[in-house]
Design a protein around this motif. Structure first.
Motif, PDB file in Angstrom:
ATOM      1  N   CYS A   1     -15.258 108.037  40.728  1.00 18.40           N
ATOM      2  CA  CYS A   1     -15.875 108.106  42.056  1.00 18.40           C
ATOM      3  C   CYS A   1     -14.868 108.655  43.059  1.00 18.40           C
ATOM      4  O   CYS A   1     -13.699 108.257  43.076  1.00 18.40           O
ATOM      5  CB  CYS A   1     -16.337 106.709  42.485  1.00 18.40           C
ATOM      6  SG  CYS A   1     -17.000 106.690  44.170  1.00 18.40           S
ATOM      7  N   LEU A   2     -15.334 109.555  43.893  1.00 23.11           N
ATOM      8  CA  LEU A   2     -14.443 110.181  44.883  1.00 23.11           C
ATOM      9  C   LEU A   2     -14.224 109.290  46.089  1.00 23.11           C
ATOM     10  O   LEU A   2     -13.327 109.532  46.887  1.00 23.11           O
ATOM     11  CB  LEU A   2     -15.043 111.521  45.327  1.00 23.11           C
ATOM     12  CG  LEU A   2     -15.217 112.555  44.206  1.00 23.11           C
ATOM     13  CD1 LEU A   2     -15.989 113.776  44.717  1.00 23.11           C
ATOM     14  CD2 LEU A   2     -13.860 112.974  43.660  1.00 23.11           C
ATOM     15  N   ARG A   3     -15.065 108.257  46.239  1.00 24.90           N
ATOM     16  CA  ARG A   3     -15.015 107.492  47.492  1.00 24.90           C
ATOM     17  C   ARG A   3     -14.751 106.003  47.303  1.00 24.90           C
ATOM     18  O   ARG A   3     -14.609 105.276  48.281  1.00 24.90           O
ATOM     19  CB  ARG A   3     -16.343 107.688  48.248  1.00 24.90           C
ATOM     20  CG  ARG A   3     -16.648 109.168  48.543  1.00 24.90           C
ATOM     21  CD  ARG A   3     -17.631 109.345  49.654  1.00 24.90           C
ATOM     22  NE  ARG A   3     -18.834 108.567  49.423  1.00 24.90           N
ATOM     23  CZ  ARG A   3     -19.567 108.042  50.389  1.00 24.90           C
ATOM     24  NH1 ARG A   3     -19.225 108.188  51.647  1.00 24.90           N
ATOM     25  NH2 ARG A   3     -20.656 107.361  50.102  1.00 24.90           N
TER      26      ARG A   3
ATOM     27  N   GLY B   1     -18.818 102.634  41.314  1.00 26.77           N
ATOM     28  CA  GLY B   1     -18.534 103.680  42.286  1.00 26.77           C
ATOM     29  C   GLY B   1     -19.521 103.616  43.436  1.00 26.77           C
ATOM     30  O   GLY B   1     -20.314 102.660  43.542  1.00 26.77           O
ATOM     31  N   CYS B   2     -19.494 104.646  44.290  1.00 29.31           N
ATOM     32  CA  CYS B   2     -20.365 104.655  45.477  1.00 29.31           C
ATOM     33  C   CYS B   2     -21.811 104.947  45.101  1.00 29.31           C
ATOM     34  O   CYS B   2     -22.732 104.627  45.848  1.00 29.31           O
ATOM     35  CB  CYS B   2     -19.854 105.680  46.490  1.00 29.31           C
ATOM     36  SG  CYS B   2     -20.131 107.400  45.989  1.00 29.31           S
ATOM     37  N   GLY B   3     -22.010 105.605  43.939  1.00 29.24           N
ATOM     38  CA  GLY B   3     -23.361 105.914  43.487  1.00 29.24           C
ATOM     39  C   GLY B   3     -23.905 107.225  44.009  1.00 29.24           C
ATOM     40  O   GLY B   3     -24.939 107.701  43.527  1.00 29.24           O
ATOM     41  N   THR B   4     -23.224 107.837  44.991  1.00 30.66           N
ATOM     42  CA  THR B   4     -23.813 109.037  45.605  1.00 30.66           C
ATOM     43  C   THR B   4     -22.904 110.270  45.604  1.00 30.66           C
ATOM     44  O   THR B   4     -23.389 111.370  45.842  1.00 30.66           O
ATOM     45  CB  THR B   4     -24.217 108.747  47.067  1.00 30.66           C
ATOM     46  OG1 THR B   4     -23.093 108.221  47.759  1.00 30.66           O
ATOM     47  CG2 THR B   4     -25.357 107.757  47.134  1.00 30.66           C
ATOM     48  N   CYS B   5     -21.618 110.129  45.354  1.00 29.85           N
ATOM     49  CA  CYS B   5     -20.745 111.320  45.340  1.00 29.85           C
ATOM     50  C   CYS B   5     -21.082 112.168  44.109  1.00 29.85           C
ATOM     51  O   CYS B   5     -21.842 111.740  43.239  1.00 29.85           O
ATOM     52  CB  CYS B   5     -19.266 110.924  45.366  1.00 29.85           C
ATOM     53  SG  CYS B   5     -18.659 110.258  43.802  1.00 29.85           S
TER      54      CYS B   5
ATOM     55  N   CYS C   1     -20.316 110.346  40.813  1.00 26.96           N
ATOM     56  CA  CYS C   1     -21.259 109.237  40.570  1.00 26.96           C
ATOM     57  C   CYS C   1     -22.642 109.780  40.192  1.00 26.96           C
ATOM     58  O   CYS C   1     -23.340 109.191  39.364  1.00 26.96           O
ATOM     59  CB  CYS C   1     -21.362 108.337  41.788  1.00 26.96           C
ATOM     60  SG  CYS C   1     -19.940 107.231  41.990  1.00 26.96           S
TER      61      CYS C   1
END
Ligand code: NAD
Ligand code: ZN
Ligand code: ZN
Length: 346
Positions: A106-108, A91-95, A98
């Motif tokens: 992951c939302l992104r 995933g993006c790691g920051t949403c 994540c």
């Protein structure tokens, strides 16, 4: 290096020679010890050219275990030689999801074009692979890579599905596992290790049902139009509190709906395209239906812990990288009992 690639829509995967990759900033290069063969790969390779979501050629393999071969600039937290399993649903790691390690949700990822290895990014069916970030590695210590690799998907995906339903998986209740293949035969073991439920396994193959009994199913039933009635009989008319469908085709989701009890969970893991109607009076009262995806980073760590305790064992057939196309043929023909695992470095 050698790699197993899906190169042409509709054609079989091929073993080809490609350049060895180099890790960029933050990335990790793994020397791959083992790569699992998942039914999802077969599904991907059956999709038409129109709307095909990944660039070709695609190096296959979304189940990977290897040893750290090199660290990109700024990558830290593992050392060269460490044996690690790869967490696949990047995933993006920051949403917000994540942030909880739920990178599978992951939302992104879709917006940012972030894909798992083997499903968009170069995968584990090669002598070397790139992992995008150290956080996607779980140390496996002295576990056997060949028997551990499929825990990253065939273990993690059922674990995630089971964990969600734990409040319903109480002593005295019944869980049904439809499809005792790669995921299903691990699901049965996880249910036995994590709960005291009675496990009924369904499959179309007697050989798979034999494996289901070996790994802990209390009852096995041939998956046909009578299966739901048999499950009702076996449960005194009550039905199953949780049904895990590792096929997800029209006939199996129908069986799942017909076998479920009041206040049950129906979890459709298989991507067979079956549709289960939901509405008042269509399913037993308060039944919840979901189609989850893979599992969380924390859950992979938990599955690896379970493997250390000896509670779960993946049944494997091994193949050299040159034999990988044959493994896919056998999977397509329904002939793999347990999981096929490719050994890219012999
Ligand atoms: P597999 O081929 O190893 O196992 C499938 C099993 O289902 C086989 O034992 C087969 O005999 C059995 N089967 C086929 N038709 C059946 C029927 N009508 N009734 C009962 N059993 C039947 O596949 P796998 O790698 O374990 O994957 C299982 C499914 O899960 C696939 O659809 C795969 O794409 C999907 N999958 C989903 C996720 C997710 O995140 N949702 C993750 C991994 C795999
Ligand atoms: Zn898979
Ligand atoms: Zn995210």
């Amino acid at each position: 290096m050698k790699a197993v690639q899906y190169r042409t829509i509709g054609a079989a995967p091929e073993v080809v020679e490609i350049p060895e990759p180099e890790p960029g900033p933050g990335q990790v290069l793994l020397k791959v010890s083992a790569a699992g063969v998942c039914h999802s790969d077969s599904v991907v390779m059956s999709w038409p050219a129109e709307g095909f979501p990944y660039p070709l050629p695609l190096t296959l393999g979304h189940e990977g275990v290897g040893t750290v071969a090199a660290l990109g600039e700024g990558a830290e937290g593992v050392s060269v030689g460490d044996p690690v399993a790869v967490y696949g649903p990047w995933g993006c790691g920051t949403c917000v999801n994540c942030a909880e390690g739920r990178e599978n949700y992951c939302l992104r990822a879709a917006d940012l074009g972030i894909n798992p290895p083997g499903l968009g990014n170069p995968g584990a069916m090669a002598e070397y692979m790139i992992v995008d970030d150290v956080r996607h590695l779980v140390p496996i210590g002295d576990l056997d890579p060949v028997r551990t690799v499929s825990l990253t998907d065939a273990g993690l995906t059922p674990y995630h599905a089971i964990k969600r339903s734990l409040p319903k998986l109480l002593p005295g209740t019944t869980a049904v596992v439809i499809g005792a293949g790669g995921l299903g035969h691990v699901a049965i073991q996880l249910l036995r290790a994590m709960t005291a439920v009675r496990v009924i396994a369904l499959d179309v193959s007697e050989e798979k049902l034999a494996l289901a009994r070996t790994v802990g199913a209390h009852e096995t039933v041939i998956s046909d139009g009578n299966a739901a009635a048999t499950i009702r009989e076996l449960t005194g008319g009550v039905g199953a509190r949780v049904v895990f469908d590792f096929v997800g085709a029209e006939p199996t989701v129908r069986t799942a709906g017909a076998a479920a009890s009041v206040d049950s969970d129906i979890t459709i893991v298989g991507i067979g395209g079956g549709l289960l109607p939901v509405g008042f009076g269509v399913l037993p009262f308060s039944t919840s239906v979901t189609a989850p995806y893979w599992g969380t980073r924390r859950e992979l760590a938990e599955v690896i812990e379970l493997a250390h305790s000896g509670a779960v064992e993946v049944y494997v057939e091994t193949y050299s990288i040159d034999e990988a196309p044959r493994a896919y043929e056998r999977l397509h023909a329904g002939k793999i009992n347990g999981r096929a695992v490719i050994l890219p470095n012999g």
